[in-house]
Design an enzyme around this catalytic site. Sequence first.
Site, PDB file in Angstrom:
ATOM      1  N   GLU A 210     -27.747 -12.879 -10.748  1.00  9.34           N
ATOM      2  CA  GLU A 210     -28.513 -13.551  -9.688  1.00  9.34           C
ATOM      3  C   GLU A 210     -28.868 -12.559  -8.583  1.00  9.34           C
ATOM      4  OE1 GLU A 210     -25.690 -14.653 -10.974  1.00  9.34           O
ATOM      5  OE2 GLU A 210     -25.710 -16.841 -11.253  1.00  9.34           O
ATOM      6  N   GLY A 262     -13.584 -11.873  -4.098  1.00 10.27           N
ATOM      7  CA  GLY A 262     -14.884 -12.309  -3.568  1.00 10.27           C
ATOM      8  C   GLY A 262     -14.757 -13.398  -2.510  1.00 10.27           C
ATOM      9  N   ARG A 263     -13.984 -14.439  -2.815  1.00  7.58           N
ATOM     10  CA  ARG A 263     -13.892 -15.568  -1.877  1.00  7.58           C
ATOM     11  C   ARG A 263     -12.968 -15.277  -0.701  1.00  7.58           C
ATOM     12  NH1 ARG A 263     -11.989 -16.379  -6.748  1.00  7.58           N
ATOM     13  NH2 ARG A 263      -9.834 -16.967  -7.151  1.00  7.58           N
ATOM     14  N   HIS A 379     -21.653 -42.455   8.891  1.00  6.24           N
ATOM     15  CA  HIS A 379     -22.733 -43.386   8.557  1.00  6.24           C
ATOM     16  C   HIS A 379     -23.064 -43.347   7.078  1.00  6.24           C
ATOM     17  CE1 HIS A 379     -23.577 -44.318  12.792  1.00  6.24           C
ATOM     18  NE2 HIS A 379     -23.013 -43.140  12.957  1.00  6.24           N
ATOM     19  N   LYS A 489     -21.466 -17.878 -18.031  1.00  3.11           N
ATOM     20  CA  LYS A 489     -22.273 -16.663 -17.824  1.00  3.11           C
ATOM     21  C   LYS A 489     -22.645 -16.040 -19.168  1.00  3.11           C
ATOM     22  CE  LYS A 489     -19.998 -14.753 -13.760  1.00  3.11           C
ATOM     23  NZ  LYS A 489     -19.285 -13.565 -13.287  1.00  3.11           N
TER      24      LYS A 489
HETATM   25  C1  G6Q Z   1     -15.210 -15.108  -5.857  1.00  2.00           C
HETATM   26  C2  G6Q Z   1     -15.819 -14.895  -7.145  1.00  2.00           C
HETATM   27  C3  G6Q Z   1     -17.332 -14.951  -7.157  1.00  2.00           C
HETATM   28  C4  G6Q Z   1     -18.025 -13.671  -6.756  1.00  2.00           C
HETATM   29  C5  G6Q Z   1     -19.497 -13.759  -7.163  1.00  2.00           C
HETATM   30  C6  G6Q Z   1     -20.314 -12.566  -6.729  1.00  2.00           C
HETATM   31  O1  G6Q Z   1     -14.033 -15.032  -5.629  1.00  2.00           O
HETATM   32  O2  G6Q Z   1     -15.334 -13.717  -7.677  1.00  2.00           O
HETATM   33  O3  G6Q Z   1     -17.826 -16.008  -6.387  1.00  2.00           O
HETATM   34  O4  G6Q Z   1     -17.895 -13.438  -5.396  1.00  2.00           O
HETATM   35  O5  G6Q Z   1     -19.581 -13.927  -8.542  1.00  2.00           O
HETATM   36  O6  G6Q Z   1     -19.826 -11.390  -7.279  1.00  2.00           O
HETATM   37  P1  G6Q Z   1     -20.368 -10.004  -6.816  1.00  2.00           P
HETATM   38  O7  G6Q Z   1     -20.015  -9.807  -5.388  1.00  2.00           O
HETATM   39  O8  G6Q Z   1     -19.718  -8.980  -7.702  1.00  2.00           O
HETATM   40  O9  G6Q Z   1     -21.868 -10.022  -6.980  1.00  2.00           O
END
Ligand code: G6Q
Length: 527
Positions: A210, A262-263, A379, A489
């Site tokens: 993406e 990532g999160r 609401h 994926k």
């Molecule tokens: C989060 C996941 C996932 C990740 C995305 C983007 O903990 O790993 O949401 O952040 O898939 O990944 P990239 O930063 O590698 O593009």
Amino acid sequence: MLTQRPAWKALQSHYAAVRSLHLRDLFANDPARGTRLTAQAAGLFLDFSKNRITDETLQLLVQLAEESGLRARIEAMFTGERINVTENRAVLHTALRARANSVVTVDGHNIVPGVHEVLDKMAAFCDKVRAGQWLGHTGKPIKNIVNIGIGGSDLGPVMAYEALKHYSARNLTFRFVSNIDGTDFTEAVIDLDPSETLCIVSSKTFTTIETMTNALSARNWLNAPESAVAKHFVAVSTNAAEVSKFGIDTANMFGFWDWVGGRYSMDSAIGLSTMLAIGPDNFRAMLSGFHEMDEHYRTAPFEQNLPAIMGLLGIWYCNFFGAATVAVLPYEQYLKRFPAYLQQLTMESNGKYITIDGEKVNYDTGVVYWGEPGTNGQHSFYQMIHQGTRLIPCDFLAFGQSLNPLGRHHDILIANVLAQAEALAFGKPDSPEPHRVFEGNRPSNMLFAEKLDPAMLGKLVALYEHAVFTQGILWNIDSFDQWGVELGKVLANRMIPELESPEEPELNHDSSTNNLIRRYRAARRYA
Ligand code: G6Q
């Protein structure tokens, strides 16, 4: 095994006694309840008295945490043990907000100086852009910032931008592109001049389809010679090779590390858009807020430990009451993306059925997090929270001060959040008409702080990060991997050529998928 622990067994029989207790009686019989069942840290106050618990419940939940070795696991996380076992990684988002003089080692190497080097580099870059000194290829200053990223490389930045908009540079326009749906990119840049726009390609791996597809579309949209790319694109990544392959000068790459999930990355360089919006000082204030909550979690006894209490209450409702969701209801408009952010944090972390020992759990893990800002939700879906057949524990968030004081608005807003918590707990049992009866006994937490500022946002995010961790340890799962997103994926990548091939492809899926592919191919109109 969790269900074999003495505290678990004690909680099971305790639950049988507590499930029928009503909050009305618990409060009536104990006038101090509303002040006793509270905790505070770092300027954040938690009233958890409107939960279906007694003092004994809390004590048993804390005992369960102790039997599960939570204290030692917290230390293991903070000190860089490889607690993300399926990926064999340390989990050190807490090092991203560690004080510059602290020492956190990974493989014998202190990682804190590197964290502060990146922060300093980000600050220098942000100062330049914010001062109008970073020029595009035609010599115009940058006015627009487009963050291109998805998942952890998007949800944190979007949430933080919205949450801290009050503190942001209003002469800069911020947009966030995440979805592969071309509409996302098209609408994000529809009114922007590429020669005044800076794109931040945010991707830990720099291979996410993406993000790379959106980055290429942005590259085309720039419509300028190759030499212009360095002025309009910067990268946030751990993958220097792919960054330079894309044409981005690695001098304009802001790094982070494999020990940042990532999160859990909004306070790493992934927060570059946040720092551009609010400035380096505010960003550092946010990091200090994170750090204060980290220290509280690491040191406070569990009975007074906000993340531990919230995590344990989550276990109580999930595993004993069978609640499947938690509603997060911020009475602060700037937190409108906070529930969406928490969905990833909680559900990607704890939506797992395999333990770290590779066995299937025999208890529920992970609940659905959802919500909308108040009073809007009142609401719509609050009906079900008040009179539905399901138990939906709520986390309310409220602040003493509005960032935009306007007549009586804030008093009315706060009257509503307090009234909702009161109505849910105590109900209205005495109406002659059954449809007007509110049973009450619907639990909620109330988080209350003076006002939303960068430090408070850091505290709130760290609070939920550590509540998630608490639950993950008790459930004995790996809260830091995300294998569940892989299969889709792989299948999508395999399918792309079948959708695009000019010749009719041979399809070997199930009959439903084959049929849908044929339908799509017939409907596909664009080149
Ligand atoms: C989060 C996941 C996932 C990740 C995305 C983007 O903990 O790993 O949401 O952040 O898939 O990944 P990239 O930063 O590698 O593009």
